[in-house]
Design an enzyme around this catalytic site. Structure first.
Site, PDB file in Angstrom:
ATOM      1  N   CYS A 156      -6.523 -25.665   4.909  1.00  0.00           N
ATOM      2  CA  CYS A 156      -5.634 -24.543   5.213  1.00  0.00           C
ATOM      3  C   CYS A 156      -6.060 -23.399   4.321  1.00  0.00           C
ATOM      4  O   CYS A 156      -6.339 -23.605   3.128  1.00  0.00           O
ATOM      5  CB  CYS A 156      -4.172 -24.927   4.947  1.00  0.00           C
ATOM      6  SG  CYS A 156      -3.001 -23.549   5.098  1.00  0.00           S
ATOM      7  N   CYS A 182      -7.432 -19.072  10.061  1.00  0.00           N
ATOM      8  CA  CYS A 182      -6.335 -20.050  10.084  1.00  0.00           C
ATOM      9  C   CYS A 182      -6.859 -21.311  10.747  1.00  0.00           C
ATOM     10  O   CYS A 182      -7.298 -21.263  11.909  1.00  0.00           O
ATOM     11  CB  CYS A 182      -5.157 -19.487  10.871  1.00  0.00           C
ATOM     12  SG  CYS A 182      -3.787 -20.639  11.135  1.00  0.00           S
TER      13      CYS A 182
END
Length: 259
Positions: free
Chosen positions: A183, A73
């Site tokens: 992302c 992440c």
């Protein structure tokens, strides 16, 4: 320790794009993937909240016996990985937008980056950008709403196309030749991005680099699994399992369990 699993966590299902790269490079390794979809996206949360959620995820994976943890992440890495490394002895692999290769290879001297607010506003991202992209134009766009659509199973919806067109247009106006995906959810947008972008725009993410770094750190600590059989995969989520299953194309033996 060698047969213990690699732990991977993300603020949802997006980090499975990182898992796929790790599994491709290290097929013998056992892996546990943890999707904190109930708290997605992390990108709009405070630094303190991101750190607390990252600690929760880390402790869950440590209890599962993981020998290394991949923070799949961008937002969690840029906001929490220093605290994780200071708190736990286990090795951590982080992920951040691949701005360096884009900046070094751009011919138009303009690159776009699509990422979360938490990543784009982080100190680590700004340091990396200042170091490698000070002499080029960087068009940053917060991908607001993208993670929510993916997490709700609307990956290829018309709403998604509308959002992407909105975020990509300023980049196209600036004549970018690289788009950096900041992302881990975003690699799943590749078919749409290829459709919407001119052929000369190259799309890059950090997946392969993270897999290579994971292998290097395992090797450094003598933690590589030398078994010849295929590794065991477990996927845990605290939300809808159907979305994760569809992203993985039901191609793997998956053990779902809420946490």
């Amino acid at each position: 320790m060698n047969k213990q699993p690699i732990g991977i966590f993300d603020s949802g299902v997006g980090g499975t794009s990182i898992w796929k790269e790790i599994n491709l490079l290290l097929p013998n390794e056992n892996t546990i993937y943890l999707a904190d979809s109930a708290n997605a996206p992390y990108g709009l949360k405070s630094k303190e909240a991101i750190i607390n959620l990252s600690i929760k995820n880390t402790e869950y994976l440590i209890k599962k016996g993981c020998k290394i943890i991949v923070v799949a992440c961008n937002t969690a890495t840029t906001n929490a990985i220093n605290e994780l490394r200071e708190t736990y002895k286990i090795p951590f692999i982080g992920i951040e937008p691949a701005i360096k290769p884009a900046a070094l290879n751009t011919q138009t001297k303009a690159v776009g980056i699509l990422a979360t607010k938490g990543t784009l506003s982080s100190e680590l991202f700004h340091k990396t950008t200042d170091l490698f992209a000070s002499n080029i134009t960087v068009i940053e766009r917060i991908g607001e709403g993208i993670v929510e659509l993916i997490e709700s199973g609307q990956l290829y919806s018309e709403d998604m196309k509308v959002l992407l067109k909105l975020y990509l247009q300023p980049m196209l106006n600036a004549n970018i030749d690289y788009l950096v995906l900041g992302c881990t959810h975003y690699p799943y947008l590749m078919p749409l991005l290829i459709e919407l972008l001119p052929n000369h725009v190259k799309i890059i993410d950090s997946g392969e680099a993270v897999a290579r770094q994971t292998k290097a750190v395992l090797d450094k600590h003598n933690l590589l699994n030398t078994q010849r059989k295929k590794g065991n995969y477990q996927f845990y989520t605290n939300r809808n399992t159907d979305v994760m299953a569809s992203l993985l194309d039901n191609a793997f033996g998956i053990d779902y369990l809420d946490f």
